[in-house]
Design a protein around this motif. Structure first.
Motif, PDB file in Angstrom:
ATOM      1  N   LYS A 227       0.855  -1.181   0.000  1.00 20.78           N
ATOM      2  CA  LYS A 227       0.000   0.000   0.000  1.00 20.78           C
ATOM      3  C   LYS A 227       0.899   1.243   0.000  1.00 20.78           C
ATOM      4  CE  LYS A 227      -0.242   0.053   5.061  1.00 20.78           C
ATOM      5  NZ  LYS A 227      -1.127   0.029   6.248  1.00 20.78           N
ATOM      6  N   PRO A 228       0.382   2.382  -0.456  1.00 20.52           N
ATOM      7  CA  PRO A 228       1.190   3.608  -0.416  1.00 20.52           C
ATOM      8  C   PRO A 228       1.622   3.930   1.014  1.00 20.52           C
ATOM      9  CG  PRO A 228      -0.730   3.919  -1.815  1.00 20.52           C
ATOM     10  CD  PRO A 228      -0.920   2.605  -1.107  1.00 20.52           C
ATOM     11  N   VAL A 229       2.870   4.312   1.156  1.00 18.66           N
ATOM     12  CA  VAL A 229       3.401   4.685   2.467  1.00 18.66           C
ATOM     13  C   VAL A 229       4.068   6.052   2.348  1.00 18.66           C
ATOM     14  CG1 VAL A 229       3.775   2.292   3.176  1.00 18.66           C
ATOM     15  CG2 VAL A 229       5.618   3.543   2.044  1.00 18.66           C
ATOM     16  N   THR A 230       4.221   6.700   3.479  1.00 15.37           N
ATOM     17  CA  THR A 230       4.900   7.997   3.529  1.00 15.37           C
ATOM     18  C   THR A 230       6.211   7.827   4.285  1.00 15.37           C
ATOM     19  OG1 THR A 230       2.808   9.219   3.469  1.00 15.37           O
ATOM     20  CG2 THR A 230       4.748  10.393   4.289  1.00 15.37           C
ATOM     21  N   LEU A 231       7.308   8.170   3.618  1.00 12.15           N
ATOM     22  CA  LEU A 231       8.605   8.079   4.276  1.00 12.15           C
ATOM     23  C   LEU A 231       8.678   9.101   5.409  1.00 12.15           C
ATOM     24  CD1 LEU A 231      10.977   7.880   1.150  1.00 12.15           C
ATOM     25  CD2 LEU A 231      10.077   5.982   2.514  1.00 12.15           C
ATOM     26  N   PRO A 232       9.338   8.775   6.510  1.00 14.29           N
ATOM     27  CA  PRO A 232       9.452   9.750   7.604  1.00 14.29           C
ATOM     28  C   PRO A 232      10.269  10.973   7.229  1.00 14.29           C
ATOM     29  CG  PRO A 232      10.813   7.803   8.025  1.00 14.29           C
ATOM     30  CD  PRO A 232       9.958   7.479   6.842  1.00 14.29           C
ATOM     31  N   ASP A 233      11.214  10.802   6.291  1.00 13.73           N
ATOM     32  CA  ASP A 233      12.065  11.915   5.875  1.00 13.73           C
ATOM     33  C   ASP A 233      12.748  11.517   4.573  1.00 13.73           C
ATOM     34  OD1 ASP A 233      13.334  14.339   5.893  1.00 13.73           O
ATOM     35  OD2 ASP A 233      14.748  13.858   7.505  1.00 13.73           O
ATOM     36  N   ILE A 234      13.312  12.498   3.885  1.00 16.34           N
ATOM     37  CA  ILE A 234      14.133  12.236   2.710  1.00 16.34           C
ATOM     38  C   ILE A 234      15.585  12.360   3.144  1.00 16.34           C
ATOM     39  CG2 ILE A 234      14.764  12.979   0.384  1.00 16.34           C
ATOM     40  CD1 ILE A 234      11.965  11.780   0.572  1.00 16.34           C
ATOM     41  N   THR A 235      16.289  11.238   3.135  1.00 13.66           N
ATOM     42  CA  THR A 235      17.682  11.239   3.572  1.00 13.66           C
ATOM     43  C   THR A 235      18.660  11.072   2.415  1.00 13.66           C
ATOM     44  OG1 THR A 235      17.552   8.860   4.027  1.00 13.66           O
ATOM     45  CG2 THR A 235      17.088  10.359   5.853  1.00 13.66           C
ATOM     46  N   SER A 236      18.164  10.789   1.220  1.00  8.92           N
ATOM     47  CA  SER A 236      19.022  10.679   0.046  1.00  8.92           C
ATOM     48  C   SER A 236      19.505  12.055  -0.393  1.00  8.92           C
ATOM     49  CB  SER A 236      18.260  10.023  -1.108  1.00  8.92           C
ATOM     50  OG  SER A 236      18.984  10.094  -2.314  1.00  8.92           O
ATOM     51  N   GLU A 237      20.699  12.097  -0.985  1.00 11.81           N
ATOM     52  CA  GLU A 237      21.217  13.332  -1.576  1.00 11.81           C
ATOM     53  C   GLU A 237      20.592  13.605  -2.943  1.00 11.81           C
ATOM     54  OE1 GLU A 237      23.210  15.656  -0.200  1.00 11.81           O
ATOM     55  OE2 GLU A 237      22.991  14.472   1.631  1.00 11.81           O
ATOM     56  N   ALA A 238      19.858  12.658  -3.485  1.00 17.05           N
ATOM     57  CA  ALA A 238      19.154  12.859  -4.756  1.00 17.05           C
ATOM     58  C   ALA A 238      17.855  13.604  -4.473  1.00 17.05           C
ATOM     59  CB  ALA A 238      18.899  11.525  -5.442  1.00 17.05           C
ATOM     60  N   LYS A 239      17.969  14.881  -4.189  1.00 18.55           N
ATOM     61  CA  LYS A 239      16.826  15.643  -3.677  1.00 18.55           C
ATOM     62  C   LYS A 239      15.691  15.761  -4.664  1.00 18.55           C
ATOM     63  CE  LYS A 239      18.965  16.276   0.186  1.00 18.55           C
ATOM     64  NZ  LYS A 239      18.587  15.439   1.342  1.00 18.55           N
ATOM     65  N   THR A 240      15.971  15.692  -5.967  1.00 20.45           N
ATOM     66  CA  THR A 240      14.877  15.793  -6.927  1.00 20.45           C
ATOM     67  C   THR A 240      14.059  14.507  -7.011  1.00 20.45           C
ATOM     68  OG1 THR A 240      16.397  15.248  -8.726  1.00 20.45           O
ATOM     69  CG2 THR A 240      15.994  17.577  -8.312  1.00 20.45           C
ATOM     70  N   LEU A 241      14.476  13.466  -6.301  1.00 20.51           N
ATOM     71  CA  LEU A 241      13.637  12.277  -6.133  1.00 20.51           C
ATOM     72  C   LEU A 241      12.840  12.357  -4.834  1.00 20.51           C
ATOM     73  CD1 LEU A 241      16.034   9.339  -7.167  1.00 20.51           C
ATOM     74  CD2 LEU A 241      14.388  10.577  -8.588  1.00 20.51           C
ATOM     75  N   GLY A 242      12.865  13.522  -4.186  1.00 14.21           N
ATOM     76  CA  GLY A 242      12.446  13.608  -2.801  1.00 14.21           C
ATOM     77  C   GLY A 242      10.979  13.799  -2.509  1.00 14.21           C
ATOM     78  N   ALA A 243      10.109  12.971  -3.075  1.00 13.45           N
ATOM     79  CA  ALA A 243       8.714  12.924  -2.633  1.00 13.45           C
ATOM     80  C   ALA A 243       8.597  11.836  -1.568  1.00 13.45           C
ATOM     81  CB  ALA A 243       7.778  12.628  -3.795  1.00 13.45           C
ATOM     82  N   LYS A 244       7.973  12.156  -0.450  1.00 16.27           N
ATOM     83  CA  LYS A 244       7.871  11.163   0.618  1.00 16.27           C
ATOM     84  C   LYS A 244       6.803  10.102   0.334  1.00 16.27           C
ATOM     85  CE  LYS A 244       7.573  13.972   4.273  1.00 16.27           C
ATOM     86  NZ  LYS A 244       7.598  14.355   5.707  1.00 16.27           N
ATOM     87  N   THR A 245       5.876  10.407  -0.597  1.00 16.42           N
ATOM     88  CA  THR A 245       4.828   9.454  -0.959  1.00 16.42           C
ATOM     89  C   THR A 245       4.703   9.409  -2.475  1.00 16.42           C
ATOM     90  OG1 THR A 245       3.618  10.111   1.037  1.00 16.42           O
ATOM     91  CG2 THR A 245       2.423   8.777  -0.588  1.00 16.42           C
ATOM     92  N   VAL A 246       4.744   8.234  -3.062  1.00 17.46           N
ATOM     93  CA  VAL A 246       4.589   8.111  -4.505  1.00 17.46           C
ATOM     94  C   VAL A 246       3.136   8.352  -4.878  1.00 17.46           C
ATOM     95  CG1 VAL A 246       4.043   5.636  -4.628  1.00 17.46           C
ATOM     96  CG2 VAL A 246       5.351   6.714  -6.480  1.00 17.46           C
ATOM     97  N   CYS A 247       2.891   8.864  -6.086  1.00 17.11           N
ATOM     98  CA  CYS A 247       1.510   9.123  -6.486  1.00 17.11           C
ATOM     99  C   CYS A 247       0.746   7.800  -6.597  1.00 17.11           C
ATOM    100  CB  CYS A 247       1.446   9.919  -7.783  1.00 17.11           C
ATOM    101  SG  CYS A 247       1.921   9.053  -9.285  1.00 17.11           S
ATOM    102  N   SER A 248      -0.528   7.855  -6.282  1.00 18.71           N
ATOM    103  CA  SER A 248      -1.330   6.638  -6.177  1.00 18.71           C
ATOM    104  C   SER A 248      -1.417   5.894  -7.505  1.00 18.71           C
ATOM    105  CB  SER A 248      -2.734   6.964  -5.656  1.00 18.71           C
ATOM    106  OG  SER A 248      -3.383   7.891  -6.513  1.00 18.71           O
ATOM    107  N   GLN A 249      -1.427   6.630  -8.621  1.00 23.17           N
ATOM    108  CA  GLN A 249      -1.530   5.954  -9.917  1.00 23.17           C
ATOM    109  C   GLN A 249      -0.277   5.116 -10.208  1.00 23.17           C
ATOM    110  OE1 GLN A 249      -4.325   5.880 -12.262  1.00 23.17           O
ATOM    111  NE2 GLN A 249      -2.988   4.126 -12.611  1.00 23.17           N
ATOM    112  N   ALA A 250       0.883   5.630  -9.828  1.00 24.27           N
ATOM    113  CA  ALA A 250       2.114   4.858 -10.015  1.00 24.27           C
ATOM    114  C   ALA A 250       2.044   3.559  -9.220  1.00 24.27           C
ATOM    115  CB  ALA A 250       3.328   5.686  -9.599  1.00 24.27           C
ATOM    116  N   PHE A 251       1.557   3.640  -8.007  1.00 23.72           N
ATOM    117  CA  PHE A 251       1.433   2.433  -7.184  1.00 23.72           C
ATOM    118  C   PHE A 251       0.451   1.451  -7.815  1.00 23.72           C
ATOM    119  CE2 PHE A 251      -0.699   0.049  -3.776  1.00 23.72           C
ATOM    120  CZ  PHE A 251       0.389  -0.672  -3.307  1.00 23.72           C
TER     121      PHE A 251
END
Length: 340
Positions: A227-251
């Motif tokens: 199921k869709p989840v929300t990350l507690p934080d973005i810890t990667s240096e790839a900041k442009t990947l930094g959505a904490k929750t993926v869009c529902s359609q992608a899932f």
């Protein structure tokens, strides 16, 4: 083995704007280039869809340009977009071409390089919060309070339709179906567009390898949780990947079976962009490194050994999504931070 030069597998770069041909397209038809070095690494032809060559620096101009054509006319009070960089660059570019104001809300993790580029496009830039989700909340508030047109960076059907143009262009250049397509995933907009594009051209059964960096892997975590989840934080240096929750359609698309979710470390993505610079003479950002790392880390061969990709794999297409948050100085900073 690599396809010889002049092989009919490759066709000329045709204009394949599809249903966007009736109005101005802000994106360009980018090259599909064979990589001999990458092909030798995995033993099958590798083709690079070079969307780093887009006017705004990344694939984002496809979907955002298409959406703005539909929803932001000349009478618009302006557009507002939340972004870690690339969606903002696309929005600012399109707004400048449409001669309407653009306000871009970025999180504090955004490099100064990106802020400078946004301002150079004529956009008003506001720094709000630590991660993209914080910036997005502010953008929605501004849109409501000031009557601005909200430009979603990834979660909208018009954005996905715009991104689908990338597959039409690939289809115009390849005479055979790809063995797989590799994409980087942040919020999931490119993934949705590629899924829709593959279905549109009759390639709906082509596997997609969806690549994320650890610490920005909201899709991978969602697939593990079911199921869709929300990350507690973005810890990667790839900041442009930094959505904490993926869009529902992608899932939802991932539940249908032919999307393979994989995660690499920031260090692996960094090594990939350095190798790519050496071999292909192109500098891309760390988020794009997640996609090309599928080749450089041996991940594709591992998926073949595990039976998740065929051992006799057709041409592998890697979407080189590009990115605006990279320079030699930024690359040096990333090396210092990730390699100690």
């Amino acid at each position: 083995m690599p396809v010889p030069a002049g092989h009919p597998l490759l066709m000329s770069q045709a204009n394949t704007s599809g249903d966007m041909s009736n109005s101005e397209c802000f994106h360009v038809n980018t090259p599909l280039l064979e990589s001999l070095d990458m092909s030798r690494r995995i033993g099958t032809p590798v083709y690079l869809k070079m969307d780093n060559a887009q006017p705004s620096g990344s694939f984002k101009i496809r979907g955002i340009g298409y959406l703005c054509q539909k929803v932001a006319g000349a009478g618009s009070k302006g557009v507002v977009c939340s972004s870690g960089g690339n969606a903002g660059m696309a929005t600012a570019y399109v707004a400048r071409k449409l001669n309407i104001p653009a306000t871009i809300i970025v999180p504090s993790s955004t490099p100064e390089l990106v802020i400078h580029k946004l301002k150079s496009q004529g956009a008003t830039v506001k720094v709000v919060g630590k991660v993209w989700d914080d910036a997005n909340a502010e953008a929605l508030t501004l849109a409501q309070n000031q009557g601005l047109t909200f430009v979603p960076p990834f979660d909208h059907p018009l954005v996905w339709q715009g991104h689908a143009s990338i597959v039409r262009e690939i289809k115009a250049c390849l005479l055979t179906k790809p063995g797989a397509v590799v994409v980087a995933v942040g919020g999931g907009g490119l993934l949705c567009g590629v899924v829709e594009g593959l279905r549109e051209v009759g390639w709906g059964d082509v596997p997609i390898v969806a690549m994320e960096t650890r610490g920005a892997n909201c899709l991978n975590e969602a697939m593990k949780a079911g199921k869709p989840v929300t990350l507690p934080d973005i810890t990667s240096e790839a900041k442009t990947l930094g959505a904490k929750t993926v869009c529902s359609q992608a899932f939802e698309y991932c539940k249908e079976g032919n999307i393979i979710s994989e995660v690499v470390t920031d260090s692996e993505a960094l090594q990939a962009i350095e190798l790519f610079l050496d071999e292909e003479r192109v500098l891309v950002e760390l988020a794009c490194g997640a996609a090309i790392a599928a080749v450089y880390t041996g991940l594709i061969q591992r998926l073949q050994e595990e039976g998740r990709l065929p051992r006799r794999l057709g041409p592998l297409v890697v979407v080189v999504c590009g990115g605006s948050s990279i320079s030699m100085a930024q690359l040096k900073h990333l090396k210092s931070k990730l390699q100690g």
